[in-house]
Scaffold this active site. Structure first.
Site, PDB file in Angstrom:
ATOM      1  N   LYS A  32      83.336 -28.852  29.199  1.00 32.63           N
ATOM      2  CA  LYS A  32      82.456 -29.980  28.899  1.00 32.63           C
ATOM      3  C   LYS A  32      82.673 -30.524  27.491  1.00 32.63           C
ATOM      4  O   LYS A  32      82.586 -31.731  27.286  1.00 32.63           O
ATOM      5  CB  LYS A  32      80.997 -29.594  29.100  1.00 32.63           C
ATOM      6  CG  LYS A  32      80.464 -28.601  28.116  1.00 32.63           C
ATOM      7  CD  LYS A  32      79.007 -28.279  28.428  1.00 32.63           C
ATOM      8  CE  LYS A  32      78.538 -27.095  27.623  1.00 32.63           C
ATOM      9  NZ  LYS A  32      78.553 -27.358  26.184  1.00 32.63           N
ATOM     10  N   THR A  33      82.992 -29.650  26.550  1.00 37.68           N
ATOM     11  CA  THR A  33      83.265 -30.152  25.202  1.00 37.68           C
ATOM     12  C   THR A  33      84.489 -31.045  25.232  1.00 37.68           C
ATOM     13  O   THR A  33      84.549 -32.082  24.578  1.00 37.68           O
ATOM     14  CB  THR A  33      83.507 -28.982  24.234  1.00 37.68           C
ATOM     15  OG1 THR A  33      82.452 -28.041  24.377  1.00 37.68           O
ATOM     16  CG2 THR A  33      83.544 -29.473  22.803  1.00 37.68           C
ATOM     17  N   ASP A 216      75.246 -33.502  24.032  1.00 45.10           N
ATOM     18  CA  ASP A 216      75.732 -32.198  24.489  1.00 45.10           C
ATOM     19  C   ASP A 216      74.530 -31.285  24.771  1.00 45.10           C
ATOM     20  O   ASP A 216      73.474 -31.473  24.178  1.00 45.10           O
ATOM     21  CB  ASP A 216      76.601 -31.600  23.366  1.00 45.10           C
ATOM     22  CG  ASP A 216      77.401 -30.413  23.852  1.00 45.10           C
ATOM     23  OD1 ASP A 216      77.469 -30.192  25.079  1.00 45.10           O
ATOM     24  OD2 ASP A 216      77.965 -29.703  22.995  1.00 45.10           O
ATOM     25  N   GLU A 217      74.669 -30.306  25.646  1.00 50.80           N
ATOM     26  CA  GLU A 217      73.613 -29.324  25.924  1.00 50.80           C
ATOM     27  C   GLU A 217      72.281 -30.007  26.225  1.00 50.80           C
ATOM     28  O   GLU A 217      71.234 -29.639  25.673  1.00 50.80           O
ATOM     29  CB  GLU A 217      73.430 -28.384  24.722  1.00 50.80           C
ATOM     30  CG  GLU A 217      74.684 -27.713  24.227  1.00 50.80           C
ATOM     31  CD  GLU A 217      75.071 -26.483  25.047  1.00 50.80           C
ATOM     32  OE1 GLU A 217      74.573 -26.348  26.196  1.00 50.80           O
ATOM     33  OE2 GLU A 217      75.873 -25.671  24.534  1.00 50.80           O
ATOM     34  N   GLN A 247      71.907 -22.814  32.041  1.00 46.41           N
ATOM     35  CA  GLN A 247      72.103 -22.317  30.683  1.00 46.41           C
ATOM     36  C   GLN A 247      70.980 -22.746  29.742  1.00 46.41           C
ATOM     37  O   GLN A 247      71.143 -22.770  28.526  1.00 46.41           O
ATOM     38  CB  GLN A 247      73.445 -22.799  30.134  1.00 46.41           C
ATOM     39  CG  GLN A 247      74.621 -22.191  30.883  1.00 46.41           C
ATOM     40  CD  GLN A 247      75.946 -22.538  30.239  1.00 46.41           C
ATOM     41  OE1 GLN A 247      76.214 -22.165  29.111  1.00 46.41           O
ATOM     42  NE2 GLN A 247      76.771 -23.269  30.958  1.00 46.41           N
ATOM     43  N   ARG A 600      80.279 -15.759  29.014  1.00 50.84           N
ATOM     44  CA  ARG A 600      81.056 -15.880  27.774  1.00 50.84           C
ATOM     45  C   ARG A 600      82.381 -15.141  27.886  1.00 50.84           C
ATOM     46  O   ARG A 600      83.291 -15.342  27.095  1.00 50.84           O
ATOM     47  CB  ARG A 600      80.306 -15.313  26.555  1.00 50.84           C
ATOM     48  CG  ARG A 600      78.965 -15.945  26.211  1.00 50.84           C
ATOM     49  CD  ARG A 600      79.019 -17.419  26.120  1.00 50.84           C
ATOM     50  NE  ARG A 600      78.647 -18.031  27.391  1.00 50.84           N
ATOM     51  CZ  ARG A 600      78.901 -19.292  27.715  1.00 50.84           C
ATOM     52  NH1 ARG A 600      79.541 -20.061  26.878  1.00 50.84           N
ATOM     53  NH2 ARG A 600      78.539 -19.771  28.884  1.00 50.84           N
TER      54      ARG A 600
END
Length: 728
Positions: A32-33, A216-217, A247, A600
């Site tokens: 996504k980044t 973002d997020e 998340q 992660r």
DNA sequence: AGTCATTCCTTTTTT
DNA sequence: AGGAATGACT
């Protein structure tokens, strides 16, 4: 220019999505980044959008910096001018610029959490309320929660007496902030949201400027942030948000993942894009992650997949106690490095609460191995650093009473609580801030002040005021570092904190580190320096290319990835935390937290729990985390419980640094024939006696076992040659 | 005013 | 167990 190179179909769709609202639901490790940065590059490079018409918002400075870095990589100088920052820093910038519309002035300071609690305490004291009954921390949490919901004191819900009291404290708390010319974290969002709400002209200025808003997020936004974004995108409606409800782990901070759902309601023409392919983890890790998260109700199941292959099973290890957990972590890491399977920087150890880091740190220290602990608190929470920040803040903004109170006796200069109280009372009479009176005294011109302060305390105050005046003059013309030097010199701080002991030396070293940080603000000035300090997050302290294992909370781990991940303390009441037991929503969030931790990991995952753990100093027996039950047996490479070996292992000798190895690309594939030894097993060897199995693998038709022997340390043996007995 | 000892209180998570 | 806050002492 092509900005979709190497992207899959969904990613390309997202990057090149047309105008209007876009919602990207992005699973962990789905790039996504990358989508966000390529989208920015695409807008500028292919669509001809001017950089300063783009606003990209993140939650941490680290994420913002990384995005900026990557956009510059793609576009070079063409990318200059994109507004890129965290919610809080962007708001601070707007508020300073628009201060004329607001009840504070542009050089406001940002109060940190300690300051915020102090301020609540002051309000409590004014109302003669008992801190035992109205816990400052809890009261502040209630205030903070209200602010995140955009509730001003007048609108604070009061259905019972306690809430009425809280409302009054909230009211007073806000007054105190303003009289200190200070804002708390929540104010940054709250004031900006109301600024844009109440001033159509101001709102339109920003809404016209930002043709594209990217976030973002998004699942971590609270109502204040959501409204803020709505205002900023109110003209063009080009709002591009990326998020993942699974998340969402900041509910307690007001974050509401339902904002993702609300988004679709508020913008019916939303284009929705799902990114499901994972580029980070092995399938084993994804399977475990899905097994955990699928138990959460009310969610659309996601099928996470990868083409990285199945990979190793995940390892679950039961330790005798939390100390043995730490030992297992250390020895496993040491082994894998010794075997060239991984580099020291490949490892991360994650935990639910900060307190858990201590045992791990001790274990690293004991083994004489380096590690890195994530947490800004580590540095900025130190007394000497807080002292210096308080001085700078006071010089920058004399209205800051909390800094004044902190600094007045550092070092002792004859100004005690009594004197300060006198100063404050007098200041109130003349309707000034204590700091301003002090400055007046220091200038020596306002004799009216001098009459009020005679005798010993008067001299002390005048002397201090003179210093403060001198510094404030200096602040206008010199850099933050120069100012800091002058202050250090004038108060003889070195002599004060460095008593010649090791700790004293450390303290001075920290001050010098602070000075080095100040040097970076040579041309940006004191205001920016202080703002940056106030808004650093723990994540910001993460080094991109760490050469040593990283210790961090599960919260701090979001957005990161590591080849090998240990999650420790998988016991009920730790994870899930006991304070979540009675609230289903919180239990769901605990589960998401574990999900975040698991996802992660790129290659290997270790989940650890223990039979006993220490709480408030004494050890008590503990239950395995209920979440572990949700992992099917066949996913787990189960490690045996260690027998009741309470003894501390001998450590790994005098190793000053991790061996300088290169991780081989020849990482061994999953074994095909049966293994007899598993991590955690206790074994006996004819000459080396008892030890614990750290690892074993099949190689050339033999089983190679790494064992940590209590007496001789780490050894590697071939199972066919060494006469190993499995104990118990 | 400032220093030292005792008590008591803690544990989510953090911009 | 460890740190902060309170309170007695110099």
């Amino acid at each position: 220019m092509d900005f979709t190179n190497g992207l899959n179909l969904q990613q390309q769709q997202a990057v090149m999505a047309g105008l209007g609202p876009v919602l990207v639901l992005a699973g962990p490790g789905s790039g996504k980044t990358r989508v966000l940065t390529q989208r920015i590059a695409y807008l500028i490079g292919s669509m001809g959008v001017r950089p300063y018409q783009i606003l990209a918002v993140t939650f941490t400075n680290k994420a913002a910096r990384e995005m900026e870095h990557r956009v510059v990589d793609l576009l070079g100088d063409m990318a200059r001018g994109v507004s890129l920052g965290t919610f809080h820093s962007i708001c601070a910038r707007i508020l300073r610029r628009e201060a004329e519309h607001l009840p504070f002035n542009a050089n406001f300071v940002i109060f940190d959490s300690d300051d915020q609690v102090s301020l609540v305490k002051r309000a409590l004291a004014e109302f003669n309320l008992d801190e035992k009954i109205y816990r400052p921390l809890n009261v502040h949490a209630a205030i903070s929660h209200a602010k995140n919901e955009l509730l001003l004191p007048e609108a604070f819900p009061t259905t019972n007496y306690r809430e009425e009291i809280t409302q009054r404290i909230y009211q007073r708390y806000q007054e105190l902030l303003l009289s200190n010319n200070a804002l708390d974290f929540d104010d940054l969002l709250l004031w900006t949201a109301y600024l844009l709400e109440d001033n159509p002209a101001v709102r339109d200025r920003y809404a016209h400027r930002y043709e594209h808003v990217l976030v973002d997020e998004f699942q971590d936004t609270n109502l204040a942030q959501y409204n803020l974004l709505k205002h900023l995108a109110s003209f063009y409606h080009n709002i591009f948000v990326v998020g993942d409800t699974d998340q969402s782990i900041y509910r307690w901070r007001g974050a509401d993942y339902r904002n993702l759902l609300r988004f679709e309601e508020d913008y019916p023409d939303t284009q929705k894009i799902m990114l499901e392919q994972n580029y980070r983890s092995t399938q084993s890790i994804l399977d475990a992650a899905m097994a955990i998260i699928d138990r959460n109700p009310y969610r659309t199941p996601k099928q996470l997949f990868t083409d990285r292959g199945q990979g190793n099973k995940i390892t679950v290890f039961e330790a005798y106690d939390d100390r043995a957990e730490a030992d297992f972590v250390i020895t496993t890491i040491a082994t894998q490095i010794a075997r060239n399977q991984a580099l020291p920087g490949d490892f991360a150890i994650m935990y639910r609460t900060n307190a858990q880091s201590r045992l791990l740190e001790e274990a690293f220290l004991h083994a004489n191995l380096p590690y890195k602990l994530v947490g800004a608190q580590r540095f900025y929470g130190r007394r000497e650093i807080k002292d210096m920040i308080a001085y700078l803040r006071l010089v920058h903004n004399p209205n800051d009473e909390l800094s004044l109170a902190r600094v007045k006796s550092v070092p002792p200069r004859g100004i005690g609580d009594k004197t300060l109280l006198n100063l404050r009372t007098f200041a109130q009479q003349v309707d000034k801030a204590p700091g301003e009176v002090l400055l007046g005294l220091g200038q020596g011109k306002q004799s009216a002040y001098q009459e009020a302060f005679s005798g010993r305390s008067g001299t002390a105050l005048t002397k201090f005021g003179a210093l403060l005046y001198k510094w404030s003059q200096l602040a206008g013309e010199r850099s933050p570092a120069d100012l800091l030097d002058q202050i250090l010199d004038d108060i003889e701080y070195h002599a004060y904190i460095d008593d010649g002991t090791d700790e004293g030396n450390d303290r001075w070293e920290n001050v010098m580190e602070m000075r080095r940080l100040a040097m970076e603000y040579q041309d940006k000035g004191l205001s920016d320096f202080l703002e940056q300090i106030a808004l650093v997050s723990d994540q910001d302290t993460i080094e991109a290319d760490a050469k040593v294992p990283t210790l961090l909370t599960l919260h701090a781990a979001k957005g990161l990835e590591f080849p090998v991940v240990f999650i420790v303390g998988l016991n009920d009441s730790v994870l899930p935390h006991s304070r979540s037991f009675d609230d289903p929503e919180e239990m769901m969030e605990e589960r998401r937290l574990l999900y975040v931790g698991i996802t992660r990991a790129k290659d290997r995952l270790y989940l650890l729990y223990s039979q006993n753990r220490s709480m408030y100093g004494y050890s008590e027996s503990a239950e395995p985390s209920r979440f572990l039950n949700d992992l099917p047996e066949e996913m787990i490479d189960s490690a045996q419980p260690t027998r009741s070996s309470r003894r501390r292992s001998a450590g790994l000798g005098r190793v000053e640094r991790w061996p300088d190895t290169q991780a081989g690309s020849e990482r061994s594939a999953a074994p095909i024939i049966e293994r007899r030894f598993h991590p955690g097993m206790r074994v006996n060897h004819p000459t080396w006696n008892e030890g614990m199995v750290l690892n074993s693998r099949i190689q050339d038709d033999d089983e190679i076992v790494d064992i940590f022997f209590e007496e001789v340390g780490l050894k590697r043996v071939a199972a066919s040659l060494a006469r190993l007995d499995i104990l118990q």
